[in-house]
Design a protein around this motif. Structure first.
Motif, PDB file in Angstrom:
ATOM      1  N   GLY A 138       0.825  -1.203   0.000  1.00  0.00           N
ATOM      2  CA  GLY A 138       0.000   0.000   0.000  1.00  0.00           C
ATOM      3  C   GLY A 138       0.857   1.250   0.000  1.00  0.00           C
ATOM      4  N   ALA A 180      11.328  -9.083 -13.738  1.00  0.00           N
ATOM      5  CA  ALA A 180      11.708  -7.697 -13.503  1.00  0.00           C
ATOM      6  C   ALA A 180      11.717  -6.921 -14.816  1.00  0.00           C
ATOM      7  N   GLY A 181      11.837  -5.649 -14.698  1.00  0.00           N
ATOM      8  CA  GLY A 181      11.862  -4.815 -15.890  1.00  0.00           C
ATOM      9  C   GLY A 181      11.127  -3.534 -15.634  1.00  0.00           C
ATOM     10  N   PRO A 182      11.451  -2.512 -16.383  1.00  0.00           N
ATOM     11  CA  PRO A 182      10.864  -1.205 -16.137  1.00  0.00           C
ATOM     12  C   PRO A 182       9.349  -1.204 -16.324  1.00  0.00           C
ATOM     13  N   ARG A 239       3.572   1.411  -1.483  1.00  0.00           N
ATOM     14  CA  ARG A 239       4.265   1.377  -2.776  1.00  0.00           C
ATOM     15  C   ARG A 239       5.780   1.265  -2.648  1.00  0.00           C
ATOM     16  N   THR A 263      -0.194  -1.586 -11.452  1.00  0.00           N
ATOM     17  CA  THR A 263      -0.915  -1.855 -10.225  1.00  0.00           C
ATOM     18  C   THR A 263      -2.273  -1.177 -10.302  1.00  0.00           C
ATOM     19  N   ALA A 264      -3.282  -1.899  -9.845  1.00  0.00           N
ATOM     20  CA  ALA A 264      -4.644  -1.363  -9.958  1.00  0.00           C
ATOM     21  C   ALA A 264      -4.802  -0.056  -9.198  1.00  0.00           C
ATOM     22  N   MET A 277      13.395 -14.580  -8.737  1.00  0.00           N
ATOM     23  CA  MET A 277      12.905 -13.246  -8.368  1.00  0.00           C
ATOM     24  C   MET A 277      11.489 -13.051  -8.874  1.00  0.00           C
ATOM     25  N   THR A 278      10.701 -12.364  -8.129  1.00  0.00           N
ATOM     26  CA  THR A 278       9.309 -12.127  -8.461  1.00  0.00           C
ATOM     27  C   THR A 278       9.062 -10.646  -8.599  1.00  0.00           C
ATOM     28  N   PRO A 279       8.443 -10.169  -9.609  1.00  0.00           N
ATOM     29  CA  PRO A 279       8.018 -10.888 -10.812  1.00  0.00           C
ATOM     30  C   PRO A 279       9.110 -10.772 -11.872  1.00  0.00           C
ATOM     31  N   LEU A 284       0.661   6.897  -0.677  1.00  0.00           N
ATOM     32  CA  LEU A 284       1.385   8.126  -1.021  1.00  0.00           C
ATOM     33  C   LEU A 284       0.384   9.215  -1.367  1.00  0.00           C
ATOM     34  N   LEU A 308      14.616 -15.500  -5.666  1.00  0.00           N
ATOM     35  CA  LEU A 308      16.043 -15.375  -5.379  1.00  0.00           C
ATOM     36  C   LEU A 308      16.269 -15.360  -3.870  1.00  0.00           C
ATOM     37  N   ARG A 328       6.568  -2.789 -15.339  1.00  0.00           N
ATOM     38  CA  ARG A 328       5.898  -3.740 -14.479  1.00  0.00           C
ATOM     39  C   ARG A 328       4.400  -3.632 -14.717  1.00  0.00           C
ATOM     40  N   ARG A 338      17.554 -12.621 -11.346  1.00  0.00           N
ATOM     41  CA  ARG A 338      18.238 -13.825 -10.868  1.00  0.00           C
ATOM     42  C   ARG A 338      17.219 -14.679 -10.136  1.00  0.00           C
ATOM     43  N   ARG A 396      -5.103  -1.919  -3.796  1.00  0.00           N
ATOM     44  CA  ARG A 396      -4.614  -1.390  -2.514  1.00  0.00           C
ATOM     45  C   ARG A 396      -4.509   0.117  -2.670  1.00  0.00           C
ATOM     46  N   PRO A 397      -5.227   0.874  -1.871  1.00  0.00           N
ATOM     47  CA  PRO A 397      -5.145   2.331  -2.010  1.00  0.00           C
ATOM     48  C   PRO A 397      -3.707   2.817  -1.870  1.00  0.00           C
ATOM     49  N   ASN A 398      -3.324   3.718  -2.698  1.00  0.00           N
ATOM     50  CA  ASN A 398      -1.961   4.255  -2.684  1.00  0.00           C
ATOM     51  C   ASN A 398      -1.791   5.227  -1.520  1.00  0.00           C
ATOM     52  N   ALA A 434      11.920 -20.254  -8.075  1.00  0.00           N
ATOM     53  CA  ALA A 434      11.820 -19.095  -8.966  1.00  0.00           C
ATOM     54  C   ALA A 434      12.197 -17.811  -8.237  1.00  0.00           C
TER      55      ALA A 434
END
Lengths: 343, 343
Positions: free
Chosen positions: A124, B5-7, A126, B12-13, B1-3, B61, A164, B9, A323, B57-59, A162
């Motif tokens: 939440g 990875a990468g810019p 973030r 998020t709802a 690693m989950t998920p 921030l 790391l 993503r 990884r 999930r309410p943000n 899966a």
DNA sequence: CTGTTAGCGCCTTCAT
DNA sequence: ATGAAGGCGCTAACAG
């Protein structure tokens, strides 16, 4: 208490305030403060001074809202009380602190309900990623693959390959411990260790046996598993001396056990390290530096584990190649007075 | 690693997504999820389901940006490594965790530059308040009165009486320790303690002396100040027995010292507790539960200190009447086998 | 009861 | 080189 409390706290300076004081627009003020190039030097100067005067601190919430990244991570421990969480936490905090990342600390107290609650709360807020610190090296349930941020497991590996995980290499630790004793010329080595329900205990015993086997030797007697306590160290030593009075080294599964071992050796008239060398595990300062003689011990380099986990998470957040699997980090022998060459 | 990875993503709802899926406006969705009353039950139901389905999930921030409060506090420790920071931290984390407040952990490593840096960073993240945890009970420099959020000092009090500090009552601790020994019928009591540069050492000695004076007694010999180590405990005990072989109790400034004391007493043929009672300080489990017999010790209730600091901060944030000055919390004697009535 | 509007503080196009 | 405008996600006013 600082300051005079109350709902109407004096307004914290905002970029708008700075811009007004400097006589420019917020856009220009933003560029000036963030070092963008399209700003006249003199203007920038004025803005910076205004910011200084108002002790302006950019609101990271607003920034994070816009950027999609918050510069925060969650550190989820399962027991702060335990011995191992702290150094890992320190290593991680250290690695992140240098990189402008702030760490949310959550202690689940070994309760998976509470853990789940914390994960939700952190998401939440973030956080950009999560580090999960366990209290034993036995695999633990994965948080799952559906999380919206990367996760790294430290000390306790995830049961999902899966994920790391970064863990100390306890098998190798047992190996290097025995190698040190062999180097000291010891050949009749016993192993007194803790709860056999702990993977760490079994791993270290395996490593120790392997190193002895490599040298064409074997442990004196089977490893004696018991509890991670001084009391067990004392009890096991009494049994050991009765059956194998010729033992010339005892490798202990923890520093606490080692302390108990040393006490009974001394009482039975065995000199440490002249007659019997003793090694502990964990390198827990309060124990190693209080004994007579000082206790040689294996350090799991936990700060290193924490740092490595932080760096891996950092990489994943930045979008590096993901990884996975369990990565091990080496341990090291810290030599003190309780081990020495046979004279 | 989950998920993976990468810019990019997976999004998020957001509340907008929920509203769209439920076929209402964001405002209605907000009201529905926040339990405001002006929403038809059936509509609310639809919104909740949509939120569920998207695992919304309410943000926090965005929420914090709007509300002016973030629901976060900063915990500034000066040395995590030390013995005392952790329990305080646990107490604080516990008290906050229950109240939906998240804790930023920062370790200054005893460096005031780093501390200043962390304070700035935390203010940039708009924490609602700060807890400063010290590593000794000696007063420390105040963070200043100009901070935009309330601050509570724990364990190490601020040197500015306008600040609020929560510390254990070490004078009283010395007092209750001696009272326990008196209750056990001991009258020839010695005090072996740590570094006289520590206020805690002096406070405890003062309390001990005062309690003895109240009973018309005095310490056997002056308090022996030295180091917080087993080694000092051993050395001081040897000296003590030479000069005062009739001592019937030793109050120690720390559990480490107590361990050293007990070792030498045993070696010199003194039985604990029959001949000499021994008490430690800090109630450090790894030390108290490994000794023979188990060690009676004074617990500073540090979790309590952390909890109290958290509650005080909470109150200040909510705008309660500002407290100030140094508030002390009582310690408690934990009785184990090393003290018993004279028989 | 529901939707529209405004704005929290900031950064980033895009005009000027 | 500077400013105006839009929007990050959310909630609190006000309209409808």
């Amino acid at each position: 208490m600082t300051p005079a409390a109350g709902p109407s706290r004096s307004h914290t300076a905002t970029l708008t305030d700075v811009a007004r004081l400097a006589g420019v627009s917020v856009a220009t003020a933003s560029k000036a403060l963030n070092g963008r190039s399209q700003v006249r030097a003199e203007t920038r100067q004025r803005v910076v001074e205004a910011a200084e005067r108002l002790s302006f601190r950019p609101n990271q919430l607003a920034r994070g809202l816009l950027a999609g990244r918050t510069g925060t991570v969650g550190l989820l421990t399962s027991d702060l009380e335990g011995r191992f969480g702290i150094p890992i936490l320190m290593g991680a905090e250290d690695a992140f602190g240098a990189g402008e990342v702030a760490v949310f600390l959550c202690d689940a107290r070994g309760d998976s309900i509470r853990e789940q609650h914390h994960v939700r709360a952190l998401l939440g807020r973030r956080v950009d990623g999560l580090i999960v610190v366990g209290s034993r090296t036995d695999p633990r349930p994965s948080l799952g693959r559906e999380l919206p941020v990367p996760v790294v497991y430290a000390y306790a590996p995830s049961d999902d390959p899966a994920d790391l995980s970064i863990v100390p290499d306890n098998v190798d630790a047992g190996r290097i411990a025995v190698q040190h004793l062999l180097t000291c010329g010891r050949t009749r080595i016993a192993h007194i260790t803790g709860d056999p329900g702990y993977l760490a205990a079994r791993d270290r015993a395996d490593g120790a046996r392997a190193a002895l086997a490599d040298a064409g030797l074997a442990l004196v007697d089977e490893p004696r598993f018991g509890a991670w306590s001084e009391g067990w160290g004392r009890a096991a030593t009494a049994l050991l001396l009765d059956r194998h009075p010729d033992v010339d080294a005892v490798l202990c599964g923890s520093d606490q056990i080692a302390r108990g071992v040393m006490d009974v050796l001394r009482e039975r008239g065995q000199r440490v390290p002249e007659d019997v060398a003793v090694m502990g595990f964990d390198n827990w300062q309060v124990l190693t530096s209080g004994s007579r003689p000082l206790l040689t011990s294996v350090d799991m380099n936990l700060e290193q584990v924490g740092r490595a986990a932080a760096q891996a998470l950092f990489g994943a957040i930045a979008g590096g190649a993901p990884r996975s699997g369990v990565e091990t980090l080496p341990c090291r022998v810290v030599i003190r007075g309780s081990t020495a060459p046979l004279s």
